[in-house]
Design an enzyme around this catalytic site. Structure first.
Site: not given
Lengths: 336, 336
Positions: B55, B226
């Protein structure tokens, strides 16, 4: 993990020679474009400010992940800074661990020119000897040498509204070409050219020359039209040429083709490389590579420069990743 | 341009002390969250592979641009590597020039814990002394110390299915807390806790404990839930607590709240910080900060660590940007 700073990149290029480096890079680009569908492609991430833009350009296949950080701040020159600087990273997809951080201001100039040469390899006549370059900014010399690495270019006509920029070009490349001619207009520069490169900086819809100024059989590498509202060629020339892009969705926003629509695109470059569409078919047609830059190109040069840095053991080793015995004990490592 | 490697970050933390560093960082986080609308916010850019994810998380206001590179490769531990490593950059928005590259594996652990402490500052009772932590992985010690920097925590109950992980936690923090108790279940650990931190690693929909196990007045920092399909709390507990998130659109995908819908979100943290919505209102309600991590948090720690590195002159100066007299003569600089 390896860090390649400005001096490491200069040392690699001096060591190998720019022409040999181009040949290796063009081969890698051709290979990567031929594997077009194996890449994870996505639009660049951009944040636009009043006075500039900052972008992240990620790209990946199943072996390497790359990204480039690059800005565009047209007013930087007034402060003695570059308008565009870049840095990049290559990571191992298997582990997600970064492998290399590198300067990319030089590498972007080099890869952009290598893409031009790759396009010319498929779209220009094999017997091209005369190159015209409109715009003698930071990119111009890189373009000329890259073209010479794939075609027998001996003469270069150049034009820029800034005479100092033309003199800079002539001085820098006086040993690389038999003849370099500074011209007084774009039309004069292109009058007997086999290949034209348009690489001007003005952020507007310009028409550097018209369809009737372009000789039959010419290949045009149109790279200065690379953002919304920034173009260099008129629509009549575009309509009557064979127009090739890197990636249609992006080029329709940023390229010369933003003035027309998708129906005027003959092919994406990878389709020509893979023989799915025709490149140049005869010595009469005018071809245009409407190049805006694409993240795969950064991937290719990052991969090449990483391989070379491993071969030559260049750059600096840096510790940006914790080397840890017990992955659950990050705090223990900090305490040490 | 400054490069902060692992040893530079360790040296900064040793120099300042983790508790003082937390206080400075929490102040910066509070300031940045309070300026929520001045940030250019965008979803993270992620490429998902069969075995992991890579990411880029960019964030910017009109002063600094930051991004973090971070991976998630659950199988890395088997090869002796960390599952998550990170590096980050800070740049000057005015010029687009990079200012600093830094390791961010440590910094991410630290900022994640600082966000927990910031949440607790607004959502926990002021007299909290007993902390329970479920999950003793890499993040756990950072969380405990951060909480102690804002609240009078003296006792910590811990639980992990891995006894070695609990022993590691106890050994690492034996001097920081009056009492650390290794428990035999999550329910035992939370039985008399004022604050609970859930920070387990299992990538599944889990229920670590139920609503009836949680004492009135408890604050829960739920950070292990998460990612899509990764949660730690049941819906009954969520429905009957005051639930706070960082940024609803992201939390509805990644947080505990993915099990319900937006109507169960009481507020985003910045709204509480700015007094637009209420935080804790009495000593009886149960509050939950359903934290998943957000790019502003990386921005805050990058800004703090940059300021400190300037103050203390830490790290290494690296040349990743060409220093050039004539911006049009990049080729000349390469030739030198």
């Amino acid at each position: 993990m390896r860090l390649l700073d400005i001096s490491a990149i200069k040392s690699i290029i001096h060591n190998i020679g720019l022409t040999i480096f181009y040949q290796r890079l063009i081969k890698q680009l051709e290979e990567d474009f031929s594997q077009w569908h194996t890449f994870y492609k996505s639009p660049r991430h951009a944040i636009h400010y009043k006075h500039g833009v900052i972008e992240l350009m990620p790209c990946s296949d199943d072996e390497f992940y790359s990204f480039k950080y690059v800005n565009g701040h047209p007013n930087n020159t007034a402060e003695g800074n570059l308008c565009v600087v870049a840095m990049g990273m290559l990571a191992d997809v298997k582990t997600g661990y970064p492998l290399m951080i590198t300067e990319m201001t030089f590498l972007t100039a080099i890869r952009t020119a290598a893409v031009a040469a790759l396009g010319a390899k498929f779209l220009a006549r094999k017997d091209c000897t005369k190159l015209a370059i409109i715009g003698c900014g930071a990119q111009s010399e890189f373009q000329a040498i890259a073209m010479q690495s794939v075609l027998p270019i001996s003469q270069v006509n150049i034009f820029d509204i800034d005479t100092d920029a033309m003199n800079k070009f002539s001085n820098n490349l006086s040993e690389n070409f038999k003849q370099i001619t500074c011209c007084t207009s774009a039309i004069e520069a292109i009058s007997d050219a086999d290949i034209i490169i348009t690489v001007t900086a003005a952020n507007k819809n310009a028409t550097l020359f018209s369809e009737e100024n372009v000789a039959r059989g010419t290949h045009i590498h149109a790279m200065g039209g690379d953002g919304p509202g920034k173009t260099e060629l008129g629509t009549s020339l575009l309509k009557n040429s064979k127009l090739i892009v890197e990636y249609s969705p992006q080029s329709l926003v940023e390229g010369e083709i933003q003035q027309l629509d998708e129906s005027y695109i003959h092919a994406e470059l990878w389709e020509i490389i893979n023989g799915l569409k025709t490149g140049r078919e005869n010595n009469h047609e005018v071809t245009i590579f409407d190049s805006v830059g694409f993240a795969i190109e950064d991937y290719s040069i990052l991969k090449v420069i990483y391989e070379i840095s491993e071969e030559l053991d260049c750059g600096t080793k840096v510790d940006l990743i914790p080397d840890i015995d017990n992955p659950k004990d990050l705090y223990g490592l900090l305490k040490q």
